[in-house]
Design an enzyme around this catalytic site. Structure first.
Site, PDB file in Angstrom:
ATOM      1  N   ARG A 235     -54.603 -17.986 -15.400  1.00 38.15           N
ATOM      2  CA  ARG A 235     -54.957 -16.746 -14.723  1.00 38.15           C
ATOM      3  C   ARG A 235     -56.298 -16.926 -14.017  1.00 38.15           C
ATOM      4  O   ARG A 235     -57.236 -17.506 -14.571  1.00 38.15           O
ATOM      5  CB  ARG A 235     -55.055 -15.574 -15.719  1.00 38.15           C
ATOM      6  CG  ARG A 235     -53.698 -15.015 -16.148  1.00 38.15           C
ATOM      7  CD  ARG A 235     -53.029 -14.263 -15.015  1.00 38.15           C
ATOM      8  NE  ARG A 235     -51.739 -13.727 -15.361  1.00 38.15           N
ATOM      9  CZ  ARG A 235     -50.579 -14.343 -15.181  1.00 38.15           C
ATOM     10  NH1 ARG A 235     -50.549 -15.562 -14.680  1.00 38.15           N
ATOM     11  NH2 ARG A 235     -49.441 -13.751 -15.483  1.00 38.15           N
ATOM     12  N   GLU A 264     -56.133 -12.831  -5.107  1.00 40.23           N
ATOM     13  CA  GLU A 264     -54.959 -13.515  -4.551  1.00 40.23           C
ATOM     14  C   GLU A 264     -54.311 -12.659  -3.465  1.00 40.23           C
ATOM     15  O   GLU A 264     -54.046 -11.482  -3.704  1.00 40.23           O
ATOM     16  CB  GLU A 264     -53.957 -13.836  -5.666  1.00 40.23           C
ATOM     17  CG  GLU A 264     -54.493 -14.851  -6.654  1.00 40.23           C
ATOM     18  CD  GLU A 264     -53.476 -15.263  -7.728  1.00 40.23           C
ATOM     19  OE1 GLU A 264     -52.407 -14.613  -7.820  1.00 40.23           O
ATOM     20  OE2 GLU A 264     -53.731 -16.236  -8.459  1.00 40.23           O
ATOM     21  N   HIS A 282     -50.419 -20.119  -6.746  1.00 36.71           N
ATOM     22  CA  HIS A 282     -49.844 -19.433  -7.917  1.00 36.71           C
ATOM     23  C   HIS A 282     -48.342 -19.708  -8.032  1.00 36.71           C
ATOM     24  O   HIS A 282     -47.521 -18.788  -8.015  1.00 36.71           O
ATOM     25  CB  HIS A 282     -50.103 -17.926  -7.842  1.00 36.71           C
ATOM     26  CG  HIS A 282     -50.041 -17.254  -9.185  1.00 36.71           C
ATOM     27  ND1 HIS A 282     -50.766 -16.143  -9.488  1.00 36.71           N
ATOM     28  CD2 HIS A 282     -49.327 -17.539 -10.304  1.00 36.71           C
ATOM     29  CE1 HIS A 282     -50.508 -15.758 -10.739  1.00 36.71           C
ATOM     30  NE2 HIS A 282     -49.628 -16.593 -11.246  1.00 36.71           N
TER      31      HIS A 282
END
Length: 540
Positions: A235, A264, A282
């Site tokens: 994370r 993000e 990601h």
């Protein structure tokens, strides 16, 4: 029966959708990308909502949950779901943590190898027409020390693969038992500072919580070896990005692999300007097999929960009673009933609730504890909290909401395990402290598979906590019990059972099991008996 209504607010694999659509009792609505202002007015019309990361489930969104019973996340992380708010509303929150475990594990290994051998840079250089072998001098993973922070499913799989590379693996995870680490051949450290001094490579596999946010900052990196490799595929925000940038730029960190970012997509992120920071957008879960896995798992478990069948991966109710052995189910039921009994006996406001499990049958934790579960109590503790609060809160308390309701009331909840307690080997002990007194209740399950309360403080007896009881505490003198019996008889209250315990100090406690309800007027008569200290009607 009326159909279950399920809303899908994000793209999930067709295999998961197919399971939902094949059920004749389910009506599926797919609205990927729906905004919260559009979702809030209609969310209460659905029995379940399934999302990935596209919907942020806030307390405001589920303020009026209507018929909503389940929030399902087709993936691992639940950063986008307010678990506490959902729990207070009695909504089950579930995820699919095993579906993409291997996908995330393999990306971690890919990042580790990329950082150690600079594979992406070498690929880019050669395709640009260069042949600069010296520039891409790397390091071997063999014989290096890998530090894993978070030894859960992904961390454990990374450990297995890293050991096959000949790495020495150490780990830090305050919620994992040492026996689990030992079974993986991993040395478990008690604190993070001790671990970071020894690592050549460090990788993170924890959720983002208050405890893990900026877990690694400048002062931590300074304690690491020169030339360390840092990997974060968990994370964004676990590793402070500015501090990582400075450490890589200075050469303190040999290279970093980063799949996740605090913002993000990352905008003007300095890490993206460094050649030896290898980044991906990601994609830890982005394999065909991983996406299929999480979609199927969440679809099956949402349906099971709606039908009242056994399901897994509910993060705010970390167990299913049906998954306990028959013997432990009896202890679970006993703990809840004993807490209900205690709640009706104790005086004052509850300040602390302590559950002690005694004996070898409770040696192993039934629920695996993780960084992201704020109230990851064992099932027996949850049963006890529910029983304690249910007396006053009635239907508003559930196994899901119990821990949060206790927190709201500033009740300190503790749990511990002992090999023996007094003269007993197998026991559940509840210690309840209020603003005026402290009382201890003990219970066990005998060979007949029936749970019994066997002591309150220093009074010992044998009470099956079911039905209606007259409970009274009196000075131990002749005639008190006879007068109680006379009053009950005069009001046609039939006595079904009687348990008495006396102390040398001159007091006694009795449980009188009765077939009929005892009204307040009858109770007032009993309280007037000479020598009576206290009397209450218990409904279990």
């Amino acid at each position: 029966m009326s159909k279950f209504k399920i809303l899908i607010t994000d793209h999930i694999a067709e295999e998961g959708l197919a399971i939902l659509k094949a059920d004749p009792n389910v009506e599926v609505t797919v609205k990927p990308g729906i905004k919260n202002n559009e979702l809030k007015p209609i969310i209460g019309e659905y029995d379940a909502v399934i999302t990935r990361s596209g919907t942020t489930v806030t307390a405001d969104l589920i303020e009026n949950p209507g018929r909503l019973k389940i929030i399902g996340r087709a993936g691992v992380g639940l950063d986008n779901v307010d678990i506490e708010a959902a729990s207070r509303k009695g909504i089950i929150v579930m995820n699919a943590p095993t579906g993409n475990t291997l996908a995330a594990t393999e990306l971690t290994m890919a990042m580790m190898l990329s950082a150690a051998r600079k594979v992406p840079l070498a690929n880019q250089s050669l395709k640009a027409g260069e042949w600069d072998r010296k520039r891409f001098m790397g390091i071997q993973l063999y014989n290096k020390v890998l530090g894993i922070v978070g030894l859960g499913r992904i961390g454990s799989n990374v450990a297995i693969r890293a050991k096959s590379f000949g790495m020495k693996v150490i780990a830090y995870d305050p919620y994992i038992k040492k026996s689990k680490a030992e079974s993986l051949g991993v040395k478990l450290y008690d604190n993070l500072d001790q671990l970071i001094k020894e690592v050549d490579v460090i990788t993170f596999h924890t959720p983002l919580t208050k405890e893990t946010h900026n877990m690694i900052r400048k002062e931590h990196i300074e304690k690491m070896k020169d030339g360390v490799i840092i990997i974060n595929c968990a994370r964004g925000g676990i590793v402070n990005e500015n501090d990582l940038y400075e450490a890589v730029k200075s050469g303190k960190v040999f290279a970093a692999g980063v799949d996740v970012f605090e913002e993000e997509p990352p905008v003007n992120n300095k890490l993206l300007t460094l050649d030896n920071v290898f980044v991906t957008p990601h994609i830890g879960a982005n394999t065909h097999e991983g996406q299929k896995g999480v979609a199927v798992i969440i679809a099956e478990n949402v349906l099971n929960a709606l039908y009242g069948k056994s399901y897994i991966n509910a993060v705010n109710i970390p167990f299913m009673k049906s998954q306990l052995s028959e013997e432990l189910q009896r202890y679970f039921e006993l703990t809840e009933q004993m807490a209900k009994l205690a709640a009706q006996i104790i005086k004052g406001r509850v300040e602390a609730f302590n559950v002690t499990l005694v004996g070898k049958r409770f040696e192993e934790d039934i629920c695996e504890r993780t960084f992201d579960t704020p109230f990851s109590y064992q099932p027996f503790t949850i049963a006890g909290i529910k029983g304690l609060l249910e007396v006053s809160l009635k239907e508003t308390v559930s196994y899901i909401s119990a821990s949060y309701l206790a927190k709201d009331r500033n009740i300190e909840v503790l749990e511990q395990k002992l090999d023996v307690y007094d003269k007993f080997n197998d026991l559940v002990v509840l210690k309840i402290k209020t603003d005026v007194e402290e009382k201890v209740f003990g219970g066990t399950v005998f060979n007949d598979n029936i749970g019994r309360v066997i002591f309150i403080d220093n009074f010992y007896f044998d009470v099956v906590p079911k039905g209606i009881f007259l409970y009274f505490n009196n000075y131990d003198r002749p005639g008190v019990i006879g007068k109680v019996g006379t009053i009950l008889g005069n009001h046609n209250i039939n006595i079904a059972g009687f348990e008495l315990s006396r102390q040398k100090q001159g007091q006694a406690i009795a449980f009188v099991s009765v077939d009929n309800p005892i009204g307040n007027e009858i109770l007032k008569e009993i309280l007037k008996i000479d020598g009576m200290i206290d009397a209450k009607v218990l409904e279990l």
